[in-house]
Design a protein around this motif. Sequence first.
Motif, PDB file in Angstrom:
ATOM      1  N   SER A  72      -3.798 -13.561  -3.862  1.00  0.00           N
ATOM      2  CA  SER A  72      -4.106 -14.876  -3.094  1.00  0.00           C
ATOM      3  C   SER A  72      -5.682 -14.917  -3.409  1.00  0.00           C
ATOM      4  CB  SER A  72      -4.052 -14.937  -1.544  1.00  0.00           C
ATOM      5  OG  SER A  72      -5.098 -14.088  -0.762  1.00  0.00           O
ATOM      6  N   SER A  73      -6.211 -16.189  -3.232  1.00  0.00           N
ATOM      7  CA  SER A  73      -7.699 -16.466  -3.626  1.00  0.00           C
ATOM      8  C   SER A  73      -8.352 -15.799  -2.096  1.00  0.00           C
ATOM      9  CB  SER A  73      -7.927 -17.675  -3.925  1.00  0.00           C
ATOM     10  OG  SER A  73      -7.874 -18.559  -2.914  1.00  0.00           O
ATOM     11  N   GLY A  74      -9.441 -16.206  -2.020  1.00  0.00           N
ATOM     12  CA  GLY A  74     -10.040 -15.496  -0.756  1.00  0.00           C
ATOM     13  C   GLY A  74      -9.626 -16.597   0.439  1.00  0.00           C
ATOM     14  N   THR A  75      -9.188 -17.927   0.123  1.00  0.00           N
ATOM     15  CA  THR A  75      -8.686 -18.903   1.210  1.00  0.00           C
ATOM     16  C   THR A  75      -7.672 -18.282   1.915  1.00  0.00           C
ATOM     17  OG1 THR A  75      -9.842 -20.622  -0.072  1.00  0.00           O
ATOM     18  CG2 THR A  75      -7.894 -21.290   1.521  1.00  0.00           C
ATOM     19  N   GLY A  76      -6.787 -17.620   1.177  1.00  0.00           N
ATOM     20  CA  GLY A  76      -5.769 -17.055   1.942  1.00  0.00           C
ATOM     21  C   GLY A  76      -6.026 -16.124   2.685  1.00  0.00           C
ATOM     22  N   ALA A  77      -6.924 -15.211   2.662  1.00  0.00           N
ATOM     23  CA  ALA A  77      -7.446 -14.155   3.389  1.00  0.00           C
ATOM     24  C   ALA A  77      -8.018 -14.713   4.566  1.00  0.00           C
ATOM     25  CB  ALA A  77      -8.651 -13.211   2.627  1.00  0.00           C
ATOM     26  N   TRP A  78      -8.955 -15.907   4.570  1.00  0.00           N
ATOM     27  CA  TRP A  78      -9.166 -16.666   5.597  1.00  0.00           C
ATOM     28  C   TRP A  78      -8.146 -17.029   6.704  1.00  0.00           C
ATOM     29  CZ3 TRP A  78     -12.463 -21.135   2.866  1.00  0.00           C
ATOM     30  CH2 TRP A  78     -13.836 -20.903   2.907  1.00  0.00           C
ATOM     31  N   GLU A  79      -7.020 -17.609   5.879  1.00  0.00           N
ATOM     32  CA  GLU A  79      -5.993 -18.037   6.825  1.00  0.00           C
ATOM     33  C   GLU A  79      -5.408 -16.909   7.543  1.00  0.00           C
ATOM     34  OE1 GLU A  79      -3.855 -21.214   5.305  1.00  0.00           O
ATOM     35  OE2 GLU A  79      -1.997 -20.588   6.242  1.00  0.00           O
TER      36      GLU A  79
ATOM     37  N   ILE B 165     -17.864 -16.117  11.143  1.00  0.00           N
ATOM     38  CA  ILE B 165     -19.063 -16.515  10.276  1.00  0.00           C
ATOM     39  C   ILE B 165     -18.935 -15.952   8.877  1.00  0.00           C
ATOM     40  CG2 ILE B 165     -20.701 -16.456  12.333  1.00  0.00           C
ATOM     41  CD1 ILE B 165     -21.738 -13.681  10.592  1.00  0.00           C
ATOM     42  N   VAL B 166     -19.771 -16.512   7.876  1.00  0.00           N
ATOM     43  CA  VAL B 166     -19.572 -16.118   6.699  1.00  0.00           C
ATOM     44  C   VAL B 166     -20.896 -15.239   6.501  1.00  0.00           C
ATOM     45  CG1 VAL B 166     -20.046 -17.023   4.262  1.00  0.00           C
ATOM     46  CG2 VAL B 166     -18.528 -18.296   6.002  1.00  0.00           C
ATOM     47  N   HIS B 167     -20.760 -14.223   5.772  1.00  0.00           N
ATOM     48  CA  HIS B 167     -21.991 -13.260   5.595  1.00  0.00           C
ATOM     49  C   HIS B 167     -22.970 -13.811   4.666  1.00  0.00           C
ATOM     50  CE1 HIS B 167     -23.178  -9.005   4.427  1.00  0.00           C
ATOM     51  NE2 HIS B 167     -24.200  -9.548   4.796  1.00  0.00           N
ATOM     52  N   ASN B 168     -22.406 -13.995   3.155  1.00  0.00           N
ATOM     53  CA  ASN B 168     -23.236 -14.574   2.327  1.00  0.00           C
ATOM     54  C   ASN B 168     -22.586 -15.864   1.969  1.00  0.00           C
ATOM     55  OD1 ASN B 168     -25.468 -13.994   0.342  1.00  0.00           O
ATOM     56  ND2 ASN B 168     -23.855 -14.686  -0.961  1.00  0.00           N
ATOM     57  N   GLU B 169     -23.561 -17.087   2.454  1.00  0.00           N
ATOM     58  CA  GLU B 169     -23.172 -18.363   2.144  1.00  0.00           C
ATOM     59  C   GLU B 169     -23.310 -18.789   0.578  1.00  0.00           C
ATOM     60  OE1 GLU B 169     -21.622 -21.401   1.908  1.00  0.00           O
ATOM     61  OE2 GLU B 169     -21.237 -21.015   4.135  1.00  0.00           O
ATOM     62  N   THR B 170     -22.213 -18.904  -0.288  1.00  0.00           N
ATOM     63  CA  THR B 170     -22.586 -18.915  -1.576  1.00  0.00           C
ATOM     64  C   THR B 170     -22.890 -20.448  -1.747  1.00  0.00           C
ATOM     65  OG1 THR B 170     -20.297 -17.621  -1.325  1.00  0.00           O
ATOM     66  CG2 THR B 170     -21.017 -18.058  -3.672  1.00  0.00           C
ATOM     67  N   SER B 171     -22.823 -21.214  -1.051  1.00  0.00           N
ATOM     68  CA  SER B 171     -23.305 -22.668  -1.322  1.00  0.00           C
ATOM     69  C   SER B 171     -24.595 -22.589  -1.252  1.00  0.00           C
ATOM     70  CB  SER B 171     -22.417 -23.558  -0.522  1.00  0.00           C
ATOM     71  OG  SER B 171     -22.735 -23.367   0.830  1.00  0.00           O
TER      72      SER B 171
ATOM     73  N   VAL C 241     -15.659 -11.924   9.782  1.00  0.00           N
ATOM     74  CA  VAL C 241     -16.597 -12.000   8.962  1.00  0.00           C
ATOM     75  C   VAL C 241     -16.324 -12.257   7.369  1.00  0.00           C
ATOM     76  CG1 VAL C 241     -19.106 -11.190   7.826  1.00  0.00           C
ATOM     77  CG2 VAL C 241     -18.223 -10.770  10.201  1.00  0.00           C
ATOM     78  N   ASP C 242     -16.614 -13.281   6.753  1.00  0.00           N
ATOM     79  CA  ASP C 242     -16.231 -13.519   5.519  1.00  0.00           C
ATOM     80  C   ASP C 242     -17.395 -12.964   4.669  1.00  0.00           C
ATOM     81  OD1 ASP C 242     -16.571 -14.593   2.945  1.00  0.00           O
ATOM     82  OD2 ASP C 242     -16.032 -16.863   3.483  1.00  0.00           O
ATOM     83  N   THR C 243     -16.807 -11.878   3.895  1.00  0.00           N
ATOM     84  CA  THR C 243     -17.678 -11.158   2.934  1.00  0.00           C
ATOM     85  C   THR C 243     -17.420 -11.452   1.541  1.00  0.00           C
ATOM     86  OG1 THR C 243     -16.145  -9.293   2.799  1.00  0.00           O
ATOM     87  CG2 THR C 243     -17.733  -9.112   4.536  1.00  0.00           C
ATOM     88  N   ILE C 244     -16.711 -12.691   1.442  1.00  0.00           N
ATOM     89  CA  ILE C 244     -16.397 -12.946  -0.185  1.00  0.00           C
ATOM     90  C   ILE C 244     -17.467 -12.722  -1.253  1.00  0.00           C
ATOM     91  CG2 ILE C 244     -15.630 -15.091  -1.608  1.00  0.00           C
ATOM     92  CD1 ILE C 244     -13.494 -15.351   0.708  1.00  0.00           C
ATOM     93  N   SER C 245     -18.696 -13.252  -0.961  1.00  0.00           N
ATOM     94  CA  SER C 245     -19.807 -13.074  -1.944  1.00  0.00           C
ATOM     95  C   SER C 245     -20.810 -11.983  -1.636  1.00  0.00           C
ATOM     96  CB  SER C 245     -20.151 -14.364  -2.312  1.00  0.00           C
ATOM     97  OG  SER C 245     -20.886 -15.016  -1.058  1.00  0.00           O
ATOM     98  N   SER C 246     -20.446 -11.021  -0.657  1.00  0.00           N
ATOM     99  CA  SER C 246     -21.292 -10.136  -0.241  1.00  0.00           C
ATOM    100  C   SER C 246     -20.812  -8.716  -0.691  1.00  0.00           C
ATOM    101  CB  SER C 246     -21.744 -10.076   1.097  1.00  0.00           C
ATOM    102  OG  SER C 246     -20.766 -10.157   2.033  1.00  0.00           O
TER     103      SER C 246
ATOM    104  N   GLY D 284     -12.077 -10.526   2.385  1.00  0.00           N
ATOM    105  CA  GLY D 284     -12.813 -10.495   1.162  1.00  0.00           C
ATOM    106  C   GLY D 284     -11.962 -10.916  -0.119  1.00  0.00           C
ATOM    107  N   CYS D 285     -12.537 -11.059  -1.311  1.00  0.00           N
ATOM    108  CA  CYS D 285     -11.635 -11.190  -2.586  1.00  0.00           C
ATOM    109  C   CYS D 285     -12.052 -10.360  -3.708  1.00  0.00           C
ATOM    110  CB  CYS D 285     -11.225 -12.784  -2.518  1.00  0.00           C
ATOM    111  SG  CYS D 285     -12.914 -13.796  -3.039  1.00  0.00           S
ATOM    112  N   SER D 286     -11.341 -10.746  -4.765  1.00  0.00           N
ATOM    113  CA  SER D 286     -11.386  -9.726  -6.041  1.00  0.00           C
ATOM    114  C   SER D 286     -12.684 -10.406  -6.944  1.00  0.00           C
ATOM    115  CB  SER D 286     -10.178  -9.847  -6.719  1.00  0.00           C
ATOM    116  OG  SER D 286      -9.725 -11.185  -6.903  1.00  0.00           O
ATOM    117  N   GLN D 287     -12.842 -11.591  -6.970  1.00  0.00           N
ATOM    118  CA  GLN D 287     -13.485 -12.044  -8.004  1.00  0.00           C
ATOM    119  C   GLN D 287     -15.171 -12.181  -8.155  1.00  0.00           C
ATOM    120  OE1 GLN D 287     -11.804 -14.014  -5.917  1.00  0.00           O
ATOM    121  NE2 GLN D 287     -12.666 -16.184  -5.718  1.00  0.00           N
ATOM    122  N   LYS D 288     -15.792 -11.413  -7.205  1.00  0.00           N
ATOM    123  CA  LYS D 288     -17.190 -11.477  -6.968  1.00  0.00           C
ATOM    124  C   LYS D 288     -17.874 -10.200  -7.211  1.00  0.00           C
ATOM    125  CE  LYS D 288     -16.701 -15.792  -4.673  1.00  0.00           C
ATOM    126  NZ  LYS D 288     -17.483 -17.175  -5.055  1.00  0.00           N
ATOM    127  N   GLY D 289     -18.169  -9.456  -5.975  1.00  0.00           N
ATOM    128  CA  GLY D 289     -18.945  -8.172  -6.430  1.00  0.00           C
ATOM    129  C   GLY D 289     -17.813  -7.160  -6.882  1.00  0.00           C
TER     130      GLY D 289
END
Length: 388
Positions: free
Chosen positions: A64-71, A140-146, A171-176, A194-199
Amino acid sequence: MDIMTGRHFLQIPGPTNVPERVLRAMSKPTIDHRGPEFARMALEVLEGLRQICRTTGSLVIYPSSGTGAWEAALVNTLSPGDRLLMVETGHFAKLWQSIAVRHGLHVDFVPTDWRHGVDPAIIEEKLTLDRERKIKAVAIVHNETSTGVTSRVAEIRKAIDKASHPALFMVDTISSLASIDYRHDEWGIDVTVGCSQKGLMVPPGLGLNAISVKALAATKTARMTRSYWDWEPMLSANKAGFFPYTPPTNLLFGLQESLKMLQEEGLENVFTRHKRHAEATRRAVRAWALEILCQNPLEYSSSLTAVLLPEGHNADAFRKVVLDRFNMSLGNGLDKVQGKVFRIGHLGYFNDLMLAGTLSGVEMGLDLAGVPHTKGGVMAALEYLAQK
Ligand SMILES: Cc1ncc(COP(=O)(O)O)c(C=O)c1O
Protein backbone atom coordinates in the motif's frame (compact mmCIF):
# COMPACT_ATOMS: atom_id res chain seq x y z
CA MET A 1 10.08 17.50 -27.39
CA ASP A 2 13.14 18.91 -25.61
CA ILE A 3 15.98 16.45 -25.27
CA MET A 4 17.30 16.19 -21.71
CA THR A 5 20.73 14.65 -21.30
CA GLY A 6 22.24 13.36 -18.05
CA ARG A 7 20.10 12.22 -15.21
CA HIS A 8 16.96 13.76 -13.80
CA PHE A 9 17.31 15.35 -10.36
CA LEU A 10 14.44 14.04 -8.23
CA GLN A 11 14.59 16.47 -5.33
CA ILE A 12 11.01 16.23 -4.12
CA PRO A 13 10.61 15.03 -0.52
CA GLY A 14 9.60 11.58 -1.68
CA PRO A 15 9.46 9.41 -3.61
CA THR A 16 13.23 9.72 -3.31
CA ASN A 17 16.12 8.57 -5.49
CA VAL A 18 16.25 4.77 -5.54
CA PRO A 19 19.82 3.38 -5.32
CA GLU A 20 21.10 1.13 -8.13
CA ARG A 21 21.58 -1.64 -5.58
CA VAL A 22 17.89 -1.52 -4.69
CA LEU A 23 16.80 -1.38 -8.34
CA ARG A 24 18.97 -4.37 -9.15
CA ALA A 25 17.62 -6.32 -6.19
CA MET A 26 14.09 -5.59 -7.40
CA SER A 27 14.87 -6.86 -10.87
CA LYS A 28 15.39 -10.43 -9.63
CA PRO A 29 12.82 -12.95 -10.85
CA THR A 30 9.73 -13.11 -8.66
CA ILE A 31 9.77 -16.18 -6.39
CA ASP A 32 7.08 -18.42 -4.91
CA HIS A 33 5.54 -16.41 -2.08
CA ARG A 34 4.64 -19.65 -0.28
CA GLY A 35 8.12 -21.14 -0.50
CA PRO A 36 11.02 -21.22 1.97
CA GLU A 37 13.12 -18.61 0.17
CA PHE A 38 10.33 -16.06 0.47
CA ALA A 39 9.81 -16.85 4.15
CA ARG A 40 13.50 -16.30 4.90
CA MET A 41 13.46 -12.99 3.07
CA ALA A 42 10.24 -11.78 4.73
CA LEU A 43 11.46 -12.61 8.23
CA GLU A 44 14.74 -10.80 7.55
CA VAL A 45 12.90 -7.73 6.23
CA LEU A 46 10.48 -7.64 9.17
CA GLU A 47 13.39 -7.82 11.62
CA GLY A 48 15.32 -5.16 9.71
CA LEU A 49 12.35 -2.80 9.78
CA ARG A 50 11.91 -3.39 13.51
CA GLN A 51 15.46 -2.16 13.97
CA ILE A 52 14.74 0.95 11.89
CA CYS A 53 11.60 1.69 13.95
CA ARG A 54 13.56 0.80 17.10
CA THR A 55 11.06 -1.71 18.32
CA THR A 56 11.17 -5.34 19.36
CA GLY A 57 7.40 -5.64 19.04
CA SER A 58 4.93 -6.36 16.28
CA LEU A 59 5.29 -4.89 12.82
CA VAL A 60 3.30 -5.37 9.63
CA ILE A 61 4.01 -4.42 6.01
CA TYR A 62 1.19 -3.78 3.54
CA PRO A 63 1.26 -3.58 -0.23
CA SER A 64 0.00 0.00 0.00
CA SER A 65 0.98 3.62 -0.02
CA GLY A 66 1.36 5.45 3.28
CA THR A 67 -2.34 6.32 3.20
CA GLY A 68 -3.21 2.65 3.68
CA ALA A 69 -0.98 2.47 6.74
CA TRP A 70 -2.77 5.56 8.17
CA GLU A 71 -6.11 3.86 7.73
CA ALA A 72 -4.81 0.59 9.23
CA ALA A 73 -3.67 2.42 12.39
CA LEU A 74 -7.19 3.77 12.95
CA VAL A 75 -9.39 0.83 11.98
CA ASN A 76 -7.49 -1.71 14.06
CA THR A 77 -7.64 0.22 17.31
CA LEU A 78 -10.77 2.41 17.40
CA SER A 79 -14.56 2.29 17.24
CA PRO A 80 -16.98 4.59 15.41
CA GLY A 81 -17.71 7.65 17.55
CA ASP A 82 -14.37 7.52 19.40
CA ARG A 83 -12.61 10.81 20.06
CA LEU A 84 -9.19 11.60 18.67
CA LEU A 85 -6.78 14.45 19.34
CA MET A 86 -4.88 15.61 16.24
CA VAL A 87 -2.93 18.75 15.29
CA GLU A 88 -3.18 20.52 11.95
CA THR A 89 0.54 20.89 11.30
CA GLY A 90 -0.01 20.91 7.54
CA HIS A 91 -1.47 19.11 4.53
CA PHE A 92 -0.63 15.57 5.63
CA ALA A 93 -2.06 16.03 9.13
CA LYS A 94 -5.23 17.27 7.39
CA LEU A 95 -5.40 14.20 5.15
CA TRP A 96 -5.05 11.82 8.11
CA GLN A 97 -7.72 13.76 9.97
CA SER A 98 -10.07 13.49 6.99
CA ILE A 99 -9.64 9.69 6.94
CA ALA A 100 -10.55 9.61 10.64
CA VAL A 101 -13.65 11.76 10.07
CA ARG A 102 -14.78 9.61 7.14
CA HIS A 103 -14.58 6.60 9.45
CA GLY A 104 -16.95 8.23 11.92
CA LEU A 105 -14.35 9.35 14.48
CA HIS A 106 -14.68 12.70 16.25
CA VAL A 107 -11.49 14.67 15.90
CA ASP A 108 -10.45 17.59 18.07
CA PHE A 109 -8.21 19.15 15.40
CA VAL A 110 -5.90 21.74 16.97
CA PRO A 111 -4.94 24.45 14.43
CA THR A 112 -1.40 25.79 13.86
CA ASP A 113 0.00 28.42 11.50
CA TRP A 114 1.66 25.64 9.40
CA ARG A 115 5.02 27.05 10.50
CA HIS A 116 5.28 25.19 13.79
CA GLY A 117 5.01 21.60 14.95
CA VAL A 118 2.82 20.05 17.62
CA ASP A 119 3.04 22.04 20.85
CA PRO A 120 3.52 19.51 23.69
CA ALA A 121 1.92 21.98 26.15
CA ILE A 122 -1.35 21.98 24.18
CA ILE A 123 -1.42 18.18 24.18
CA GLU A 124 -0.90 18.14 27.94
CA GLU A 125 -3.60 20.76 28.47
CA LYS A 126 -6.18 19.04 26.23
CA LEU A 127 -5.58 15.66 27.84
CA THR A 128 -5.66 17.07 31.38
CA LEU A 129 -9.01 18.74 30.62
CA ASP A 130 -10.38 15.42 29.34
CA ARG A 131 -11.28 14.23 32.85
CA GLU A 132 -13.63 11.52 31.62
CA ARG A 133 -10.84 10.08 29.46
CA LYS A 134 -12.97 10.22 26.32
CA ILE A 135 -10.01 10.82 24.00
CA LYS A 136 -8.94 7.40 22.75
CA ALA A 137 -5.89 8.40 20.75
CA VAL A 138 -3.46 11.22 20.03
CA ALA A 139 -2.38 11.02 16.38
CA ILE A 140 0.34 13.28 15.01
CA VAL A 141 2.68 13.61 12.04
CA HIS A 142 6.36 13.47 13.08
CA ASN A 143 7.77 15.23 10.02
CA GLU A 144 5.16 17.34 8.22
CA THR A 145 6.28 16.95 4.62
CA SER A 146 4.19 19.90 3.40
CA THR A 147 5.99 22.40 5.66
CA GLY A 148 9.37 20.93 6.61
CA VAL A 149 8.56 21.02 10.31
CA THR A 150 9.47 18.14 12.65
CA SER A 151 7.46 17.75 15.82
CA ARG A 152 9.21 16.78 19.05
CA VAL A 153 7.75 13.34 19.58
CA ALA A 154 9.65 12.51 22.78
CA GLU A 155 8.35 15.72 24.40
CA ILE A 156 4.81 14.98 23.28
CA ARG A 157 5.10 11.55 24.92
CA LYS A 158 6.14 13.29 28.14
CA ALA A 159 3.14 15.62 27.86
CA ILE A 160 0.79 12.62 27.57
CA ASP A 161 2.45 11.05 30.61
CA LYS A 162 2.22 14.28 32.63
CA ALA A 163 -1.52 14.29 32.03
CA SER A 164 -1.58 10.61 33.11
CA HIS A 165 -3.85 9.98 30.15
CA PRO A 166 -4.40 6.46 28.76
CA ALA A 167 -4.87 7.55 25.11
CA LEU A 168 -3.04 5.59 22.43
CA PHE A 169 -0.21 7.52 20.79
CA MET A 170 0.00 7.18 16.98
CA VAL A 171 2.76 8.76 14.93
CA ASP A 172 3.12 9.19 11.17
CA THR A 173 6.84 8.74 10.42
CA ILE A 174 6.39 8.65 6.66
CA SER A 175 9.01 11.30 5.88
CA SER A 176 11.14 10.82 9.00
CA LEU A 177 11.75 7.08 9.20
CA ALA A 178 15.40 6.28 8.42
CA SER A 179 16.14 10.01 8.11
CA ILE A 180 15.39 11.54 11.53
CA ASP A 181 15.85 9.99 14.98
CA TYR A 182 12.75 8.00 15.93
CA ARG A 183 12.23 5.41 18.70
CA HIS A 184 8.99 3.45 18.76
CA ASP A 185 9.62 1.56 22.01
CA GLU A 186 11.56 4.14 24.00
CA TRP A 187 9.08 6.92 23.22
CA GLY A 188 6.09 4.78 24.05
CA ILE A 189 4.49 4.93 20.62
CA ASP A 190 1.49 2.65 20.13
CA VAL A 191 1.23 2.75 16.35
CA THR A 192 3.96 3.94 14.00
CA VAL A 193 2.88 4.64 10.42
CA GLY A 194 5.52 4.46 7.70
CA CYS A 195 6.07 3.70 4.04
CA SER A 196 8.76 2.75 1.54
CA GLN A 197 9.35 5.71 -0.75
CA LYS A 198 11.20 8.21 1.44
CA GLY A 199 14.08 7.46 3.85
CA LEU A 200 13.83 3.76 3.10
CA MET A 201 14.86 4.49 -0.52
CA VAL A 202 12.45 1.98 -2.08
CA PRO A 203 9.86 2.88 -4.75
CA PRO A 204 6.31 3.64 -3.57
CA GLY A 205 4.14 0.64 -2.73
CA LEU A 206 4.85 -0.49 0.83
CA GLY A 207 3.13 0.80 3.97
CA LEU A 208 3.94 -0.26 7.51
CA ASN A 209 2.65 -0.21 11.06
CA ALA A 210 4.76 -0.88 14.15
CA ILE A 211 2.38 -1.89 16.92
CA SER A 212 2.71 -1.77 20.72
CA VAL A 213 1.28 -4.37 23.10
CA LYS A 214 -1.28 -1.75 24.19
CA ALA A 215 -2.38 -1.17 20.57
CA LEU A 216 -2.69 -4.92 20.04
CA ALA A 217 -4.88 -5.14 23.13
CA ALA A 218 -7.04 -2.32 21.74
CA THR A 219 -7.89 -4.44 18.70
CA LYS A 220 -9.93 -6.73 20.96
CA THR A 221 -12.51 -4.03 21.65
CA ALA A 222 -12.15 -1.93 18.46
CA ARG A 223 -15.38 -2.15 16.47
CA MET A 224 -14.43 -0.42 13.25
CA THR A 225 -14.97 -2.60 10.19
CA ARG A 226 -11.66 -4.00 8.99
CA SER A 227 -10.69 -6.67 6.55
CA TYR A 228 -7.73 -5.95 4.26
CA TRP A 229 -6.09 -3.81 6.98
CA ASP A 230 -6.74 -6.24 9.84
CA TRP A 231 -3.48 -6.78 11.75
CA GLU A 232 -4.48 -10.17 13.10
CA PRO A 233 -4.33 -12.35 9.95
CA MET A 234 -1.17 -10.54 8.88
CA LEU A 235 0.62 -11.08 12.20
CA SER A 236 -0.43 -14.67 12.30
CA ALA A 237 0.79 -15.43 8.73
CA ASN A 238 3.98 -13.39 9.33
CA LYS A 239 5.03 -15.69 12.17
CA ALA A 240 6.22 -18.21 9.57
CA GLY A 241 7.34 -15.50 7.12
CA PHE A 242 4.19 -15.47 4.98
CA PHE A 243 1.40 -13.04 4.05
CA PRO A 244 -2.37 -13.68 4.15
CA TYR A 245 -2.52 -12.69 0.45
CA THR A 246 -0.08 -12.28 -2.45
CA PRO A 247 2.74 -10.05 -1.18
CA PRO A 248 4.64 -7.42 -3.24
CA THR A 249 7.64 -9.76 -3.59
CA ASN A 250 9.89 -7.54 -5.69
CA LEU A 251 9.34 -4.45 -3.56
CA LEU A 252 10.33 -6.61 -0.59
CA PHE A 253 13.53 -7.60 -2.43
CA GLY A 254 14.22 -3.88 -2.78
CA LEU A 255 13.52 -3.26 0.89
CA GLN A 256 15.79 -6.14 1.89
CA GLU A 257 18.63 -4.44 0.00
CA SER A 258 17.91 -0.94 1.32
CA LEU A 259 17.84 -2.26 4.89
CA LYS A 260 21.28 -3.77 4.28
CA MET A 261 22.51 -0.38 3.05
CA LEU A 262 21.11 1.39 6.11
CA GLN A 263 22.73 -1.20 8.40
CA GLU A 264 26.08 -0.79 6.64
CA GLU A 265 25.96 2.99 7.09
CA GLY A 266 24.60 2.78 10.64
CA LEU A 267 21.38 4.52 11.65
CA GLU A 268 23.15 7.22 13.70
CA ASN A 269 25.32 8.08 10.69
CA VAL A 270 22.22 8.20 8.50
CA PHE A 271 20.66 10.76 10.85
CA THR A 272 23.87 12.81 11.01
CA ARG A 273 24.11 12.85 7.21
CA HIS A 274 20.53 14.11 6.92
CA LYS A 275 21.12 16.80 9.58
CA ARG A 276 24.24 18.02 7.79
CA HIS A 277 22.55 18.30 4.39
CA ALA A 278 19.60 20.09 5.96
CA GLU A 279 21.89 22.59 7.67
CA ALA A 280 23.81 23.23 4.42
CA THR A 281 20.47 23.81 2.66
CA ARG A 282 19.29 26.29 5.28
CA ARG A 283 22.59 28.19 4.99
CA ALA A 284 21.97 28.48 1.25
CA VAL A 285 18.40 29.71 1.80
CA ARG A 286 19.55 32.35 4.29
CA ALA A 287 22.31 33.50 1.94
CA TRP A 288 19.69 33.91 -0.82
CA ALA A 289 17.80 36.14 1.69
CA LEU A 290 14.75 33.89 1.34
CA GLU A 291 12.64 32.66 4.23
CA ILE A 292 12.48 29.13 5.62
CA LEU A 293 8.85 28.21 6.26
CA CYS A 294 9.63 26.48 9.59
CA GLN A 295 9.96 29.14 12.29
CA ASN A 296 11.27 27.15 15.22
CA PRO A 297 14.92 26.03 14.88
CA LEU A 298 14.15 23.15 17.27
CA GLU A 299 11.71 21.89 14.66
CA TYR A 300 13.77 22.22 11.49
CA SER A 301 13.32 19.14 9.32
CA SER A 302 16.34 17.09 8.31
CA SER A 303 14.53 15.53 5.35
CA LEU A 304 13.30 18.61 3.52
CA THR A 305 13.33 22.39 3.57
CA ALA A 306 10.29 24.42 2.52
CA VAL A 307 11.24 27.86 1.19
CA LEU A 308 8.87 30.84 0.98
CA LEU A 309 9.06 33.01 -2.11
CA PRO A 310 8.67 36.79 -1.75
CA GLU A 311 5.11 38.15 -2.10
CA GLY A 312 4.06 38.40 -5.76
CA HIS A 313 6.28 35.54 -6.94
CA ASN A 314 4.76 32.18 -7.76
CA ALA A 315 6.66 29.13 -6.53
CA ASP A 316 5.11 26.89 -9.19
CA ALA A 317 6.29 29.18 -11.99
CA PHE A 318 9.77 29.05 -10.46
CA ARG A 319 9.63 25.24 -10.22
CA LYS A 320 8.61 25.04 -13.87
CA VAL A 321 11.68 27.03 -14.89
CA VAL A 322 13.90 24.69 -12.87
CA LEU A 323 12.30 21.60 -14.40
CA ASP A 324 12.39 22.90 -17.96
CA ARG A 325 15.93 24.25 -17.82
CA PHE A 326 17.71 21.90 -15.45
CA ASN A 327 15.65 18.72 -15.46
CA MET A 328 15.13 18.91 -11.70
CA SER A 329 11.89 18.29 -9.82
CA LEU A 330 11.39 20.30 -6.64
CA GLY A 331 8.44 19.76 -4.28
CA ASN A 332 5.41 22.00 -4.77
CA GLY A 333 3.53 23.94 -2.13
CA LEU A 334 0.49 21.95 -1.04
CA ASP A 335 -2.95 23.19 -0.06
CA LYS A 336 -2.77 26.49 1.83
CA VAL A 337 0.86 27.16 0.82
CA GLN A 338 0.38 26.25 -2.85
CA GLY A 339 2.30 28.67 -5.08
CA LYS A 340 3.88 30.25 -2.00
CA VAL A 341 6.59 27.72 -1.18
CA PHE A 342 8.78 25.20 -2.92
CA ARG A 343 10.32 22.26 -1.12
CA ILE A 344 13.83 20.89 -1.45
CA GLY A 345 13.98 17.19 -0.61
CA HIS A 346 17.34 16.18 0.86
CA LEU A 347 16.49 12.75 2.19
CA GLY A 348 17.21 9.17 1.29
CA TYR A 349 19.97 8.20 -1.11
CA PHE A 350 21.86 11.48 -1.25
CA ASN A 351 25.34 12.98 -0.98
CA ASP A 352 27.23 16.28 -0.92
CA LEU A 353 27.56 16.68 -4.67
CA MET A 354 23.90 15.82 -5.26
CA LEU A 355 23.06 18.60 -2.80
CA ALA A 356 25.50 20.95 -4.51
CA GLY A 357 23.82 20.22 -7.86
CA THR A 358 20.37 20.67 -6.35
CA LEU A 359 21.21 24.02 -4.78
CA SER A 360 22.91 25.18 -7.99
CA GLY A 361 19.73 24.42 -9.92
CA VAL A 362 17.72 26.40 -7.38
CA GLU A 363 20.07 29.39 -7.48
CA MET A 364 20.14 29.53 -11.29
CA GLY A 365 16.36 29.03 -11.35
CA LEU A 366 15.80 31.97 -8.99
CA ASP A 367 17.77 34.12 -11.41
CA LEU A 368 15.95 32.91 -14.51
CA ALA A 369 12.52 33.19 -12.89
CA GLY A 370 13.28 36.74 -11.76
CA VAL A 371 12.84 35.96 -8.07
CA PRO A 372 14.59 38.65 -6.00
CA HIS A 373 17.43 37.08 -4.03
CA THR A 374 21.05 37.56 -3.09
CA LYS A 375 23.65 35.43 -4.80
CA GLY A 376 25.95 33.14 -2.81
CA GLY A 377 23.62 30.46 -1.45
CA VAL A 378 25.47 27.64 -3.16
CA MET A 379 28.79 29.01 -1.93
CA ALA A 380 27.52 29.22 1.66
CA ALA A 381 26.41 25.58 1.48
CA LEU A 382 29.68 24.43 -0.07
CA GLU A 383 31.73 26.19 2.59
CA TYR A 384 29.77 24.42 5.29
CA LEU A 385 30.00 21.04 3.57
CA ALA A 386 33.74 21.41 3.03
CA GLN A 387 34.53 22.16 6.66
CA LYS A 388 32.02 19.79 8.33
C1 LIG B 1 3.97 12.82 6.23
C2 LIG B 1 3.18 12.07 5.20
N1 LIG B 1 2.14 11.33 5.60
C3 LIG B 1 1.41 10.63 4.71
C4 LIG B 1 1.68 10.67 3.37
C5 LIG B 1 0.81 9.90 2.43
O1 LIG B 1 1.53 8.84 1.92
P1 LIG B 1 1.16 8.21 0.48
O2 LIG B 1 1.14 9.33 -0.49
O3 LIG B 1 2.25 7.20 0.25
O4 LIG B 1 -0.17 7.57 0.64
C6 LIG B 1 2.74 11.41 2.91
C7 LIG B 1 3.07 11.48 1.47
O5 LIG B 1 3.93 12.17 1.03
C8 LIG B 1 3.52 12.13 3.84
O6 LIG B 1 4.56 12.87 3.45
